[in-house]
Scaffold this motif. Structure first.
Motif, PDB file in Angstrom:
ATOM      1  N   LEU A  60       0.789  -1.227   0.000  1.00 31.63           N
ATOM      2  CA  LEU A  60       0.000   0.000   0.000  1.00 31.63           C
ATOM      3  C   LEU A  60       0.825   1.283   0.000  1.00 31.63           C
ATOM      4  CD1 LEU A  60      -2.810  -1.025   2.522  1.00 31.63           C
ATOM      5  CD2 LEU A  60      -2.933  -0.932   0.021  1.00 31.63           C
ATOM      6  N   ILE A  61       1.983   1.251   0.681  1.00 33.36           N
ATOM      7  CA  ILE A  61       2.747   2.494   0.851  1.00 33.36           C
ATOM      8  C   ILE A  61       4.200   2.134   1.123  1.00 33.36           C
ATOM      9  CG2 ILE A  61       2.386   2.695   3.365  1.00 33.36           C
ATOM     10  CD1 ILE A  61       2.026   5.672   0.980  1.00 33.36           C
ATOM     11  N   GLY A  62       5.098   3.068   0.810  1.00 35.41           N
ATOM     12  CA  GLY A  62       6.502   2.833   1.100  1.00 35.41           C
ATOM     13  C   GLY A  62       6.837   3.224   2.524  1.00 35.41           C
ATOM     14  N   GLY A  63       7.841   2.549   3.102  1.00 33.48           N
ATOM     15  CA  GLY A  63       8.280   2.882   4.453  1.00 33.48           C
ATOM     16  C   GLY A  63       9.131   4.139   4.466  1.00 33.48           C
ATOM     17  N   LEU A  64       9.607   4.493   5.665  1.00 32.79           N
ATOM     18  CA  LEU A  64      10.304   5.773   5.822  1.00 32.79           C
ATOM     19  C   LEU A  64      11.824   5.663   5.687  1.00 32.79           C
ATOM     20  CD1 LEU A  64       8.181   7.331   8.729  1.00 32.79           C
ATOM     21  CD2 LEU A  64       8.119   7.917   6.296  1.00 32.79           C
ATOM     22  N   ASP A  65      12.317   4.555   5.111  1.00 34.66           N
ATOM     23  CA  ASP A  65      13.780   4.363   5.057  1.00 34.66           C
ATOM     24  C   ASP A  65      14.517   5.442   4.277  1.00 34.66           C
ATOM     25  OD1 ASP A  65      11.920   2.811   3.705  1.00 34.66           O
ATOM     26  OD2 ASP A  65      13.372   1.333   3.019  1.00 34.66           O
ATOM     27  N   PHE A  66      13.852   6.072   3.270  1.00 32.57           N
ATOM     28  CA  PHE A  66      14.530   7.100   2.477  1.00 32.57           C
ATOM     29  C   PHE A  66      14.086   8.519   2.862  1.00 32.57           C
ATOM     30  CE2 PHE A  66      14.424   3.546  -0.850  1.00 32.57           C
ATOM     31  CZ  PHE A  66      15.677   3.075  -0.488  1.00 32.57           C
ATOM     32  N   ALA A  67      13.476   8.676   4.042  1.00 32.35           N
ATOM     33  CA  ALA A  67      13.058  10.014   4.471  1.00 32.35           C
ATOM     34  C   ALA A  67      14.266  10.941   4.507  1.00 32.35           C
ATOM     35  CB  ALA A  67      12.414   9.945   5.852  1.00 32.35           C
ATOM     36  N   PHE A  68      14.071  12.198   4.102  1.00 32.71           N
ATOM     37  CA  PHE A  68      15.149  13.193   4.016  1.00 32.71           C
ATOM     38  C   PHE A  68      16.262  12.711   3.080  1.00 32.71           C
ATOM     39  CE2 PHE A  68      13.057  13.755   8.113  1.00 32.71           C
ATOM     40  CZ  PHE A  68      12.704  15.100   8.047  1.00 32.71           C
ATOM     41  N   LEU A  69      15.912  11.822   2.160  1.00 33.11           N
ATOM     42  CA  LEU A  69      16.851  11.247   1.180  1.00 33.11           C
ATOM     43  C   LEU A  69      17.999  10.500   1.860  1.00 33.11           C
ATOM     44  CD1 LEU A  69      16.960  13.983  -1.624  1.00 33.11           C
ATOM     45  CD2 LEU A  69      15.423  12.030  -1.354  1.00 33.11           C
ATOM     46  N   GLU A  70      17.774  10.054   3.075  1.00 32.87           N
ATOM     47  CA  GLU A  70      18.758   9.228   3.772  1.00 32.87           C
ATOM     48  C   GLU A  70      18.993   7.953   2.957  1.00 32.87           C
ATOM     49  OE1 GLU A  70      20.064  10.407   6.592  1.00 32.87           O
ATOM     50  OE2 GLU A  70      21.465   8.701   6.606  1.00 32.87           O
ATOM     51  N   GLY A  71      20.250   7.687   2.614  1.00 26.55           N
ATOM     52  CA  GLY A  71      20.554   6.466   1.866  1.00 26.55           C
ATOM     53  C   GLY A  71      20.307   6.570   0.372  1.00 26.55           C
ATOM     54  N   VAL A  72      19.938   7.768  -0.094  1.00 32.57           N
ATOM     55  CA  VAL A  72      19.771   7.968  -1.540  1.00 32.57           C
ATOM     56  C   VAL A  72      21.011   8.697  -2.039  1.00 32.57           C
ATOM     57  CG1 VAL A  72      18.335   8.986  -3.353  1.00 32.57           C
ATOM     58  CG2 VAL A  72      17.274   8.121  -1.256  1.00 32.57           C
ATOM     59  N   GLY A  73      21.909   7.945  -2.664  1.00 33.25           N
ATOM     60  CA  GLY A  73      23.226   8.518  -2.934  1.00 33.25           C
ATOM     61  C   GLY A  73      23.673   8.430  -4.378  1.00 33.25           C
ATOM     62  N   MET A  74      24.980   8.662  -4.569  1.00 33.69           N
ATOM     63  CA  MET A  74      25.549   8.728  -5.911  1.00 33.69           C
ATOM     64  C   MET A  74      25.708   7.350  -6.539  1.00 33.69           C
ATOM     65  SD  MET A  74      28.329  11.795  -5.762  1.00 33.69           S
ATOM     66  CE  MET A  74      29.201  11.262  -4.292  1.00 33.69           C
TER      67      MET A  74
END
Lengths: 112, 400
Positions: free
Chosen positions: B70-84
């Motif tokens: 139904l929905i994605g979790g908060l693991d990438f909140a504030f782009l945490e872990g979204v990198g180069m």
């Protein structure tokens, strides 16, 4: 002095101006106006919704001249603006009480 | 990771970004001159508001670890872990940041699309709150359902570039908003004539241009599939522009420039779910249908009488729905539609249509009612008379 207001088709502006300048009219004021008379308006369609547009664009030319010059100006304007179709427009002539040239303060026919 | 794919998708992200100012011009030309800036603003400012929301929490709600389909979790909140690098990226060939910013541009344009429905009568503060809530409560879940590992994608619904996520969702929201906010003052008695159609045509041209990023970019690689989607997009759009003007011609009017532009946008919308799944000739067939069907939907609106000011329902709602169903019929590339004997695909597409309309309409209804009761949404008659530019922004579009 007479004020001559010529309301006519927009594309007739240059012809009327040239005709009036040709008989010695020294200046004029021009405005884009909208109105309707016997010509009526037209239909516009946007995404299938129809609108009757009553006010059609016209040009209005104001000229102020000496009393004895007025008839000549009216005739020149009428000839230049004439197409013979409904929608050629109107010419109104009225009396002007006073004219003042702002730069010098001259008044009356001197100021035209 | 693939550097060529990365270069391609970054360029596509920029193309999709350009669609939002294009939409602003498309909408801006259609309103009366006293509302041009307010209308443009309702698209343009989404580049600000939605981009920030997306980075903080929107992206992770759409693409975070799936919770119950139904929905994605908060693991990438504030782009945490979204990198180069590609760690955690749904597209392994792309840096996670590239995937995130490409998706960001889709999120930006979707609430902007809705604004056409309530154009010329929506107050700006309420609009901002409505759009923010709509992005998080409608767009993010829809995006997750289709692309983020949610239930619609798992069920096998085909949506190549956002027919459901972007167009059906905004179309359903638009219908809800148009009904709830009510008509513009003078609707039905005054003439609502577009004040600058050249602006609208330019906007449509920019949308067409940017849409190549939208659809070809949705291949998520600089490959043959991107080329196929690019060609399908162009041909469907060309066909819809033609079929719309023929439809209005045959229907007793004249071929109009607004019809050509509207037809083009209808074609772009309809091909969006299908872009990577159909052959060039199927794209033409799909586009021909889009122009006629969306024109018909707008004629129907004129009869039904709800004031969807700029026809978001007719073009995005109906066009998106038609495109989703047509994808179920015409798909031959990487999927099998009805023409290859797979009736099940059409059924799945139908379910996705019903789910999208039902969810988006209902959620929009709730959000609208809440914002209307708290912040307030509709401008009063005096403000509408004055024009939304002066009333909401203290400026005017034209000085003469």
């Amino acid at each position: 002095m007479k004020k001559i207001e010529i309301i006519t088709r927009t594309f007739k502006l240059d012809e009327v101006k040239t005709a009036l300048a040709g008989i010695g009219v020294k200046g004029m004021t021009v405005g884009e106006v909208k109105g309707f008379g016997r010509q009526g308006g037209h239909k516009e369609v946007y995404r299938g919704a129809e609108y009757q547009v009553d006010f059609v664009p016209k040009i209005k030319i104001d000229v102020v001249v000496e009393d004895d010059f007025a008839a000549q100006v009216v005739e020149a304007a009428r000839k230049a603006a004439h197409t013979g179709q409904v929608g050629d427009g109107k010419i109104f002539v009225s009396t002007v009480d006073e004219v003042i040239r702002i730069r010098t303060g001259e008044t009356g026919e001197e100021a035209i | 990771m693939n550097f060529i794919d990365n270069a391609f998708i970054l360029i596509c992200a920029a193309l999709v970004m350009f669609m939002t100012p294009g939409l602003a011009l498309f909408y801006g030309g259609l309103v009366r001159s006293k509302n041009v800036l307010a209308t443009i603003m309702q698209s343009f400012i989404m580049l600000g508001l939605v981009s920030l929301l997306w980075a903080v929490v929107g992206y992770t709600l759409a693409f975070g670890t799936d919770i119950g389909g139904l929905i994605g979790g908060l693991d990438f909140a504030f782009l945490e872990g979204v990198g180069m690098d590609n760690a955690g990226s749904p597209a392994e060939n792309l840096p996670h940041l590239t995937f995130m910013i490409f998706q960001c541009m889709f999120a930006v344009i979707t609430p902007a699309l809705i604004s056409g429905a309530f154009a010329e009568r929506m107050k700006f503060p309420g609009f901002l709150v409505f759009s923010a809530l709509w992005l998080l409560l409608v767009y993010a879940p829809m995006c997750h359902w289709v692309w983020g590992g949610g239930w619609l994608g798992e069920m096998g619904a085909l949506d190549f570039a956002g027919g459901a996520v972007v167009h059906m969702s905004s179309g359903a929201a638009a219908l809800c908003c148009a009904i709830l906010i009510g008509k513009r003052k003078g609707y039905g008695s005054q003439a609502f004539i577009p004040h600058n159609l050249p602006m609208t045509i330019l906007g449509a041209g920019i949308l067409w241009f940017g849409w190549f990023g939208f659809n070809a970019g949705s291949a998520l690689a600089a490959d043959g599939l991107a080329a196929s989607a690019f060609v399908a997009t162009h041909l469907a759009t060309a066909a819809a522009a033609m079929s719309w003007i023929v439809a209005e011609w045959v229907h007793g009017g004249k071929p109009t420039t607004l019809g050509a532009a509207s037809g083009a946008v209808a074609g772009l919308v309809a091909i969006t779910p299908a872009a990577g799944f159909v052959s060039p000739m199927a794209a033409i067939v799909l586009g021909l249908g889009a122009g006629v069907i969306c024109y018909g939907a707008i004629i129907l609106k004129n009869k039904l009488g709800y004031d969807d000011a700029l026809d978001v329902v007719g073009i995005h709602g109906v066009g998106g729905t038609y495109g989703a169903l047509a994808t179920g019929v015409l798909a031959t590339i990487g999927a099998e539609g009805l023409i290859l004997g797979n009736g099940h695909q059409l059924w799945v597409q139908f379910v996705s249509v019903v789910a999208t309309w039902g969810f988006c309409f209902a959620m929009t209804y709730v959000i609208f009612k809440v914002v209307d009761a708290t912040v307030g949404l509709k401008a009063d008659d005096a403000a509408q008379d004055k024009g939304m530019d002066i009333a909401e922004h203290s400026e005017t579009g034209y000085q003469w």
